[in-house]
Design a protein around this motif. Structure first.
Motif, mmCIF file in Angstrom:
data_model
loop_
_atom_site.group_PDB
_atom_site.id
_atom_site.type_symbol
_atom_site.label_atom_id
_atom_site.label_comp_id
_atom_site.label_asym_id
_atom_site.label_seq_id
_atom_site.Cartn_x
_atom_site.Cartn_y
_atom_site.Cartn_z
ATOM 1 N N SER A 290 7.315 2.696 9.258
ATOM 2 C CA SER A 290 6.201 3.538 9.701
ATOM 3 C C SER A 290 5.423 4.137 8.536
ATOM 4 C CB SER A 290 6.703 4.653 10.618
ATOM 5 O OG SER A 290 7.571 5.515 9.904
ATOM 6 N N THR A 291 6.064 4.265 7.386
ATOM 7 C CA THR A 291 5.421 4.892 6.233
ATOM 8 C C THR A 291 6.000 4.320 4.937
ATOM 9 O OG1 THR A 291 4.933 7.001 5.141
ATOM 10 C CG2 THR A 291 7.083 6.806 6.204
ATOM 11 N N CYS A 292 5.255 4.477 3.891
ATOM 12 C CA CYS A 292 5.739 4.100 2.557
ATOM 13 C C CYS A 292 5.989 5.332 1.696
ATOM 14 C CB CYS A 292 4.750 3.155 1.879
ATOM 15 S SG CYS A 292 4.790 1.494 2.591
ATOM 16 N N VAL A 293 5.844 6.495 2.279
ATOM 17 C CA VAL A 293 6.114 7.732 1.550
ATOM 18 C C VAL A 293 7.585 7.737 1.141
ATOM 19 C CG1 VAL A 293 6.220 10.259 1.716
ATOM 20 C CG2 VAL A 293 4.305 9.013 2.739
ATOM 21 N N GLY A 294 7.832 7.904 -0.141
ATOM 22 C CA GLY A 294 9.196 7.927 -0.655
ATOM 23 C C GLY A 294 9.821 6.559 -0.871
ATOM 24 N N ALA A 295 9.047 5.501 -0.699
ATOM 25 C CA ALA A 295 9.588 4.155 -0.898
ATOM 26 C C ALA A 295 10.011 3.976 -2.352
ATOM 27 C CB ALA A 295 8.543 3.107 -0.532
ATOM 28 N N PRO A 296 11.120 3.282 -2.596
ATOM 29 C CA PRO A 296 11.594 3.092 -3.973
ATOM 30 C C PRO A 296 10.590 2.362 -4.866
ATOM 31 C CG PRO A 296 13.225 2.339 -2.367
ATOM 32 C CD PRO A 296 11.998 2.685 -1.619
ATOM 33 N N LYS A 297 9.861 1.412 -4.305
ATOM 34 C CA LYS A 297 8.834 0.650 -5.026
ATOM 35 C C LYS A 297 7.538 0.744 -4.219
ATOM 36 C CE LYS A 297 11.693 -1.190 -8.092
ATOM 37 N NZ LYS A 297 11.596 -0.980 -9.511
ATOM 38 N N PHE B 269 10.281 -4.025 4.987
ATOM 39 C CA PHE B 269 9.037 -4.251 4.232
ATOM 40 C C PHE B 269 8.866 -3.300 3.043
ATOM 41 C CE2 PHE B 269 8.236 -5.601 8.660
ATOM 42 C CZ PHE B 269 8.321 -6.960 8.421
ATOM 43 N N LYS B 270 9.974 -2.801 2.516
ATOM 44 C CA LYS B 270 9.920 -1.918 1.350
ATOM 45 C C LYS B 270 9.840 -2.700 0.036
ATOM 46 C CE LYS B 270 10.489 2.002 3.632
ATOM 47 N NZ LYS B 270 9.584 1.909 4.763
ATOM 48 N N TYR B 271 10.254 -3.968 0.044
ATOM 49 C CA TYR B 271 10.311 -4.771 -1.185
ATOM 50 C C TYR B 271 9.700 -6.151 -0.975
ATOM 51 C CZ TYR B 271 13.964 -1.399 -2.441
ATOM 52 O OH TYR B 271 14.669 -0.258 -2.709
ATOM 53 N N ASN B 272 9.243 -6.766 -2.054
ATOM 54 C CA ASN B 272 8.905 -8.188 -2.031
ATOM 55 C C ASN B 272 9.485 -8.905 -3.250
ATOM 56 O OD1 ASN B 272 7.079 -7.367 -4.006
ATOM 57 N ND2 ASN B 272 5.266 -7.914 -2.836
ATOM 58 N N VAL B 273 10.402 -8.230 -3.937
ATOM 59 C CA VAL B 273 11.134 -8.776 -5.077
ATOM 60 C C VAL B 273 12.612 -8.483 -4.840
ATOM 61 C CG1 VAL B 273 11.570 -8.497 -7.558
ATOM 62 C CG2 VAL B 273 9.225 -8.446 -6.694
ATOM 63 N N ASN B 274 13.469 -9.463 -5.125
ATOM 64 C CA ASN B 274 14.903 -9.255 -4.995
ATOM 65 C C ASN B 274 15.443 -8.716 -6.316
ATOM 66 O OD1 ASN B 274 17.653 -9.311 -4.637
ATOM 67 N ND2 ASN B 274 17.676 -11.291 -3.641
ATOM 68 N N TYR B 275 15.861 -7.464 -6.303
ATOM 69 C CA TYR B 275 16.383 -6.813 -7.499
ATOM 70 C C TYR B 275 17.904 -6.932 -7.610
ATOM 71 C CZ TYR B 275 11.751 -4.822 -7.815
ATOM 72 O OH TYR B 275 10.386 -4.676 -7.929
ATOM 73 N N ASN B 276 18.551 -7.485 -6.594
ATOM 74 C CA ASN B 276 20.008 -7.574 -6.559
ATOM 75 C C ASN B 276 20.502 -9.002 -6.710
ATOM 76 O OD1 ASN B 276 20.223 -4.770 -5.974
ATOM 77 N ND2 ASN B 276 19.642 -5.223 -3.871
ATOM 78 N N SER B 277 19.741 -9.819 -7.356
ATOM 79 C CA SER B 277 20.077 -11.232 -7.409
ATOM 80 C C SER B 277 20.004 -11.743 -8.832
ATOM 81 C CB SER B 277 19.079 -12.001 -6.536
ATOM 82 O OG SER B 277 19.174 -13.370 -6.772
#
Length: 196
Positions: free
Chosen positions: A38-45, A88-96
């Motif tokens: 619902s929002t991107c406020v506070g999203a990590p990226k 939908f918070k990411y479009n890059v895999n940071y754990n791989s």
């Protein structure tokens, strides 16, 4: 329904022309699948995050371009993207350990390259980043239409007809079933009429 004229600016980033009207996908439907979108406020990226309304517009465009119309396929792709990107918070895999993995379906660098090569509008830029999986991914994720379009491209380009038939009739196919994936699929199946 979104008129074709409103999409003219984004169409060059898809390898196909629209041959049918865009299937109406609403932010409300996306929100029912990905409740944290619902929002991107506070999203990590924050630069990667997209809200349900933003996702709905890009997904609708890509599904029309790739002619994804089956409720089962629609539910499967949207549930996959929502699951893989943490709503939908990411479009890059940071754990791989897979360099260049990303887009909204978190596909590998090899598939990102194939996908980028299928988009004529990227050909002039792509020639300068060949061999750099991060830069290829960044070309695709720089635009919501190509970023969200990767799942539909993968479905029609890589998946077998048997996989598509299974998605159309059963939903989950080609992934390792987990409780989390199943929960996303169930929400998407209800939102897009893939189940009663």
């Amino acid at each position: 329904m979104v008129p074709h004229i409103l999409l003219a600016a984004s169409l060059p980033l898809l390898p196909f022309c629209l041959s049918q009207p865009i299937r109406a996908i609403s932010g409300g439907q996306i929100l029912s699948v990905a409740p944290a979108s619902s929002t991107c406020v506070g999203a990590p990226k924050p630069n990667e995050c997209r809200t349900a309304d933003q996702a709905a517009a890009a997904i609708g465009t890509s599904f029309a371009a790739y002619e994804i119309t089956s409720p089962g396929e629609i539910a499967a792709l949207i549930s996959l993207m929502a699951f893989e990107t943490d709503d939908f918070k990411y479009n890059v895999n940071y754990n791989s350990g897979n360099p260049g993995q990303g887009t909204r379906n978190m596909q590998s660098a090899a598939y990102n390259l194939q996908y980028a090569q299928s988009i004529p509008a990227l050909s002039s830029s792509l020639q300068y980043v060949m061999g750099n999986p991060y830069a290829v991914r960044d070309l695709l994720t720089a635009n919501d239409v190509s970023d969200f379009g990767s799942a539909a491209w993968f479905l029609i380009t890589v998946c077998t007809e048997a996989t598509r038939a299974a998605l159309q009739s059963q939903g989950l196919a080609g992934t390792t079933p987990t409780a989390d994936r199943e929960a996303y699929w169930q929400r998407a199946a209800r939102a897009f009429g893939a189940v009663e």
